[in-house]
Structure formats: C-alpha cells, structure tokens
Design a protein around this motif. Structure first.
Motif, PDB file in Angstrom:
ATOM      1  N   TYR A   1       6.543 -13.842   2.454  1.00 53.93           N
ATOM      2  CA  TYR A   1       7.309 -12.761   3.064  1.00 53.93           C
ATOM      3  C   TYR A   1       6.461 -11.505   3.062  1.00 53.93           C
ATOM      4  O   TYR A   1       6.151 -10.952   2.003  1.00 53.93           O
ATOM      5  N   PRO A   2       6.040 -11.037   4.250  1.00 56.15           N
ATOM      6  CA  PRO A   2       5.147  -9.880   4.333  1.00 56.15           C
ATOM      7  C   PRO A   2       5.586  -8.697   3.460  1.00 56.15           C
ATOM      8  O   PRO A   2       4.736  -8.098   2.799  1.00 56.15           O
ATOM      9  N   PRO A   3       6.894  -8.350   3.405  1.00 55.61           N
ATOM     10  CA  PRO A   3       7.250  -7.176   2.592  1.00 55.61           C
ATOM     11  C   PRO A   3       6.840  -7.298   1.124  1.00 55.61           C
ATOM     12  O   PRO A   3       6.529  -6.293   0.484  1.00 55.61           O
ATOM     13  N   GLU A   4       6.838  -8.528   0.607  1.00 59.89           N
ATOM     14  CA  GLU A   4       6.427  -8.716  -0.795  1.00 59.89           C
ATOM     15  C   GLU A   4       4.965  -8.339  -0.991  1.00 59.89           C
ATOM     16  O   GLU A   4       4.590  -7.712  -1.984  1.00 59.89           O
ATOM     17  N   VAL A   5       4.134  -8.733  -0.029  1.00 63.37           N
ATOM     18  CA  VAL A   5       2.701  -8.453  -0.128  1.00 63.37           C
ATOM     19  C   VAL A   5       2.463  -6.969   0.152  1.00 63.37           C
ATOM     20  O   VAL A   5       1.665  -6.311  -0.529  1.00 63.37           O
TER      21      VAL A   5
ATOM     22  N   ASN B   1      -8.884  -8.432  -5.508  1.00 58.83           N
ATOM     23  CA  ASN B   1      -8.768  -8.538  -6.968  1.00 58.83           C
ATOM     24  C   ASN B   1      -7.509  -7.853  -7.478  1.00 58.83           C
ATOM     25  O   ASN B   1      -6.850  -8.338  -8.388  1.00 58.83           O
ATOM     26  N   PHE B   2      -7.181  -6.734  -6.857  1.00 59.78           N
ATOM     27  CA  PHE B   2      -5.968  -6.015  -7.238  1.00 59.78           C
ATOM     28  C   PHE B   2      -4.737  -6.917  -7.010  1.00 59.78           C
ATOM     29  O   PHE B   2      -3.847  -7.010  -7.861  1.00 59.78           O
TER      30      PHE B   2
ATOM     31  N   GLU C   1       1.109  -0.318  -3.930  1.00 67.15           N
ATOM     32  CA  GLU C   1       0.927   0.202  -5.294  1.00 67.15           C
ATOM     33  C   GLU C   1      -0.506   0.693  -5.520  1.00 67.15           C
ATOM     34  O   GLU C   1      -0.786   1.383  -6.498  1.00 67.15           O
ATOM     35  N   HIS C   2      -1.434   0.297  -4.630  1.00 67.50           N
ATOM     36  CA  HIS C   2      -2.822   0.728  -4.828  1.00 67.50           C
ATOM     37  C   HIS C   2      -3.015   2.149  -4.285  1.00 67.50           C
ATOM     38  O   HIS C   2      -2.663   2.424  -3.144  1.00 67.50           O
ATOM     39  N   PRO C   3      -3.591   3.043  -5.087  1.00 70.37           N
ATOM     40  CA  PRO C   3      -3.711   4.432  -4.654  1.00 70.37           C
ATOM     41  C   PRO C   3      -4.532   4.629  -3.375  1.00 70.37           C
ATOM     42  O   PRO C   3      -4.312   5.606  -2.653  1.00 70.37           O
ATOM     43  N   SER C   4      -5.431   3.710  -3.074  1.00 72.54           N
ATOM     44  CA  SER C   4      -6.238   3.870  -1.855  1.00 72.54           C
ATOM     45  C   SER C   4      -5.485   3.468  -0.593  1.00 72.54           C
ATOM     46  O   SER C   4      -5.952   3.694   0.514  1.00 72.54           O
ATOM     47  N   VAL C   5      -4.348   2.796  -0.777  1.00 71.70           N
ATOM     48  CA  VAL C   5      -3.629   2.287   0.394  1.00 71.70           C
ATOM     49  C   VAL C   5      -2.576   3.301   0.830  1.00 71.70           C
ATOM     50  O   VAL C   5      -1.675   3.641   0.070  1.00 71.70           O
TER      51      VAL C   5
END
Ligand code: MCA
Length: 504
Positions: A416-420, A464-465, A426-430
């Motif tokens: 499910y795309p929303p899960e990913v 990796n994250f 959660e990654h600060p660069s995103v």
C-alpha cells in the motif's frame, strides 16, 4: 464438517499416511497421526502458558513444522492466531502486536536479543517465546508432556474469530481482518468441491504460510482432503520442477511471479507437467503471456482464481470446463458476486465495468477494533466492497479490470503506497514522496518512489533508512528525484502522470 473434523477422520482412517513433508533442511515427515497428536499437545502447552479462548497469539516464524503445530493448536482451542511475515522489522512488528493486543508471541531464537524488550514496550504482551527451529525435536520434546485439552463445541463456534491477518488500506495504519472459524470452513468446503481435491493428491507447496494463499488455500486445502503436502521453505524454480516429478505431485499453487520463474528455468523445456491434475494462479493478475506459454511449455492450462484476505477465495475458473484467459471465472459455491457502479451505486448489467462486490459465508467478520472501517467496507445491504473493478460477461465469467484502491501487487504481495510514503516522510531530507507501481516482467509491478527533496541524499541512504522500518518486499526497487511532484488543484499528487512519465 469443520477442518478439525476432517483431520480427525483422516487420522482414524490412515494414521500413518504422510500429511506433511518438508524436503529442505531440516527435512521432516509428519504423518496424520503425528500431526494431530502434536496439535493436541501444543494446545495443552498453550493452555499452560495461560492462553484462553479469544486471546491473540502472534507467530513470527518462518515456514516450519513448529508454525504449523502452533497455528492449528491456537485455532483449535478457540484462541486467535496472528500470523506475521518474518520479514517485518521490529517497527512494523510492534504495531501489529500492540494493535491486536497480542498476549503471547512466538519468534525465532535468532531474534531473542532484538525482541527481548517487547514485553516491556507493549502492555498487553505477557510472554515472548523464542524457538530454535534448527532441530525439529526441540519443539516436539517441549510439547510432549502436555496432553490435549477439551475443545467442546462452545470454543469453536463458527462466528468466533480464528485468525487476524493485517491488510493495509489507502488511509491509516494496517487493519486486522478478523477471519472466523466459519469463514475458513466454508471456504475450504467450497474449494474442495470446486477444485475436486482428492485423498490421493500430492501438493507441492512453495508459498509462504503467513497468508491466506499458502495457509488457508494450499496447505489447509490439502490436509482437509486427506492429501499429502510436500513443502519447501523457500521457492526455487529448479527444485520445484524436479520435485514435482520425483514426488509425483498432482497439484501446485502459485502466484504469477512463481509461474514466470518456472517457465524461465533452464529445466522448463525438458519437463512436462501435463500429468498434473491442477495448477492454480492467484494473488495477482496472470499475464496472458504466462498463461499461453504454460500451455506450450508445460502442457498445462493454468487455473486462475481470485481472492482477498477479507474474503478468502471468491471466484475461480472452472476445474472442468473452459479456463478462460484473462478471466477469474465464476463465484465459488456459496459465494455471490455482483458489479456495481461506484458513483451511482446501481447494479450493472453484463459487460459493464464497475466495482466487484461480494457476499457469502467466506466474507470476514470485520476489522479488529475498527467498527467505522468495517462499516465503510460493506454496503448497507451487506455486500463487501472489494475495491477491484471488473465486469461479468454474458456467459457469467468475471474479468478484473483494475483497482479503485491505491495498491501495488508485487510478486503476489500487496503493498500500500501510503505505508511506504509515511515511512519516507519521516526522513528529514524528504519533502514529499509518491510511491507508484510500474509494470514489470518479473514482479508484475515494480515499486518505485518519486521523491521531492529538502536536502540532498543518495538512493542508497534512503533504501537503508527504509530497511529498518519496512519489510524488504515493500522497499522501493527504484528511486526518482524530482524538483516538484505534479499535483492537481486540490494538491493531490497526480500518480497517473508519474506512471506515464516514469514507467517504461
Ligand atoms: C521478495 N522480494 C520482493 C518480493 N519477494 N520484492 C517485491 N515483491 C515481492 N513479492 C524482495 C526480497 O526481499 C529481496 O530483497 C529481493 O526481492 C529478491 O528476493 P528473491 O529471493 O528473488 O525473492 P523470493 O524469496 O524468491 O520471493 C519471490 C516470491 C515471493 C517467491 C515470488 O515473493 C512469494 O512467495 N510471493 C508469494 C506471496 C503470496 O503468497 N501472496 C499471497 C498473499 P533484498 O534483495 O533487498 O533482500 S494472499 C493474497 O494475496 C490473496 C488472498 C490471494 O488471492 O491469494
């Protein structure tokens, strides 16, 4: 008759017949008598751990005899089994154990260090039990001293939840689908009739067993019939083709990626599978090319069927009669299916595309602790919204035509795309992300993430994250970085545009 009535009958009729055989290491053969005895002893063992009717028991164990004894013992004693993908990392696991208020959790001994704090982190979790699977005697010695418990009918009422399997949706966290004893028994009986399961069948079992397909349809289908199941812990195309011949197997169940890999095996040209009684394909749409090539190379007409976690198997091509390319066939015995216009809510006629809706004894009871979500997933008159689009031809065959839900199916696994996207966020660069599925020869769909960045980061770092937070099959196989994601007037990402641009 329930699954366990069948198991008891087979145990009386042919106690020494092989019920289950694992052929890869550690190999083990289990007769019907041994299987039944071990399930009974395991019930006594679970009772000694304080497990009562309705308690949730988590199983994050690989495909193994121990998983099988535990699973059957849990549902036979009226508790609720919670099968969990061994690939779930701790973050995902904590959610499933917490949400289900799991009381006792079984995991492999290798995870002991990683999981030893779980009982402190989760208030409802009383015990984590770590099992050594390297030697099958470890578990059988442990349960030996316990004897069966009284499973009066009271414990096994048809509407009692037997299993919770988590499925995700377009919004929110995964939801636990409550599958009842009655759902399981009804679906087994329907498949027994529809696919002509026989006592002399030998199933070659290559699927994972933490899902509907490998557990309820394949493994339990074979045992319900009094047949023999030959299992491998990990799918391997060459081994499968060789073993089907050497074990004289009559039945195989797979997902399209598995069938494609069998066709791609160097052994394919030399092996004829035309002697086999039944080879099914499900969990994802079967490409026409695979269907046609199977006939040419293996002399077999694949039987495509359609199912969902919430409904078990619902439609199937006929065992006798035309197995139609591209179609999922007819409703199984006892199942009703209709096509409904999603916007107007009216029932559509033949050849018109709308949502497939289902009703029958196979349809689940609802999502665990989610009355609102449960209500939304049914029409007011009790039909289940599959979220799949399709039509019924004049002669009654159903064909699926896509999904109304944002869902990717890769190698038979639902993603499910929303899960990913939630994990990527959660990654600060995103800054923002959109996860899409691109058509792929190997996986059916390949999961791809399109990212708008706040600050530079490499694909490797993002992968990796994700690894610590998502099961490996959910990790995007490709990352694209874009300055801006295309959005509509409401600010919603236009995934269709991304698919057109990036899926080649
Ligand atoms: C493994 N990987 C995957 C998948 N499986 N990536 C995307 N999609 C997948 N399905 C990852 C691995 O973690 C690994 O990542 C890399 O891809 C290569 O792994 P490989 O060794 O090639 O994979 P495998 O172990 O051979 O598995 C492929 C498989 C397996 C045999 C096709 O995915 C499988 O058994 N699929 C069937 C699933 C199933 O039973 N679904 C039923 C759900 P890395 O290299 O990073 O470690 S029930 C259902 O859907 C309904 C009810 C129904 O109708 O049946």
């Amino acid at each position: 008759m329930s699954f366990f009535d069948h198991l008891d009958t087979h145990t009386n009729n042919f106690p020494n017949k092989t019920a289950i055989e694992f052929i890869d290491e550690p190999s083990i053969q289990i007769s019907y008598k041994e299987l039944n005895q071990r399930i009974n002893s395991t019930m006594g063992y679970l009772k000694s751990l304080g497990i009562l009717k309705g308690d949730r028991v988590g199983l994050q164990l690989p495909k193994s005899p121990e998983f099988i004894y535990l699973y059957f013992a849990i549902i036979r004693m009226g508790a609720i089994a919670l099968p969990l993908n061994p690939a779930y990392p701790k973050d995902e696991l904590i959610y499933f154990l917490g949400d289900s208020e799991c009381k006792v959790f079984f995991a492999i001994i290798d995870n002991q260090e990683k999981y030893q704090t779980l009982t402190h982190e989760l208030t409802s979790l009383e015990k984590c039990i770590f099992i050594d699977l390297k030697d099958p005697n470890v578990f059988t010695s442990l349960i030996k001293k316990y004897s069966a418990i009284d499973t009066s009918q009271f414990w096994n009422k048809e509407d009692n939840t037997a299993v919770i399997i988590y499925t995700s949706g377009t919004t929110g966290r995964p939801k636990g689908a409550q599958i009842t004893q009655g759902n399981l028994n009804a679906n087994l009986a329907a498949l027994y009739e529809a696919w002509g399961w026989r006592e002399d069948d030998i199933l070659f079992h290559v699927l994972p067993i933490f899902h509907v397909h490998g557990l309820f349809v394949a493994l339990k289908g074979a045992l319900y019939a009094g047949a023999t199941a030959i299992l491998t812990r990990k799918f391997d195309a060459d081994l499968t083709l060789d073993s089907i011949i050497s074990y004289h197997c009559s039945v195989l169940m797979g997902v399209p990626t598995i069938h494609r890999r069998l066709l791609a095996s160097a052994k394919a040209e030399t092996i004829d599978l035309s002697h086999m009684r039944l080879i099914t394909s499900g969990s994802d749409r079967l490409p026409d090319e695979t269907f046609l090539k199977y006939k040419d190379v293996f002399g077999q007409t694949l039987l495509e069927r359609y199912g969902m976690t919430e409904t078990g198997m619902n439609l199937s091509n006929p065992y006798d009669g035309e197995r139609r390319i591209g179609s999922v066939g007819f409703p199984l015995p006892g199942v009703e299916a209709r096509i409904v216009d999603l916007e107007m809510g009216n029932i559509l006629g033949n050849d018109e595309i709308g949502e497939v809706q289902l009703r029958g004894p196979n349809v689940f009871k609802g999502y665990w602790k989610q009355p609102e979500k449960t209500k939304e997933s049914f029409t007011p008159d009790g039909w289940f919204h599959t979220g799949d689009l399709g039509f019924r031809a004049t002669d009654g065959y159903f064909t699926l035509k896509g999904r109304s839900k944002d869902l990717i199916i890769s190698g038979g696994m639902n993603i499910y795309p929303p899960e990913v996207e939630r994990v990527l966020a959660e990654h600060p660069s995103v800054h923002a992300s959109a996860v899409i599925g691109c058509p792929d020869r190997e996986w059916g769909e390949r999961i791809v993430a399109v990212i708008q960045l706040n600050s530079p980061i490499s694909e490797e770092e993002l992968k990796n994250f994700c690894k610590n937070k998502l099961a490996s099959y959910k990790i995007p196989k490709g990352f694209y970085f874009q300055e801006n994601l295309p959005r509509n007037a409401l600010g919603k990402v236009q995934k269709e545009k991304l698919r057109k641009l990036l899926c080649k």
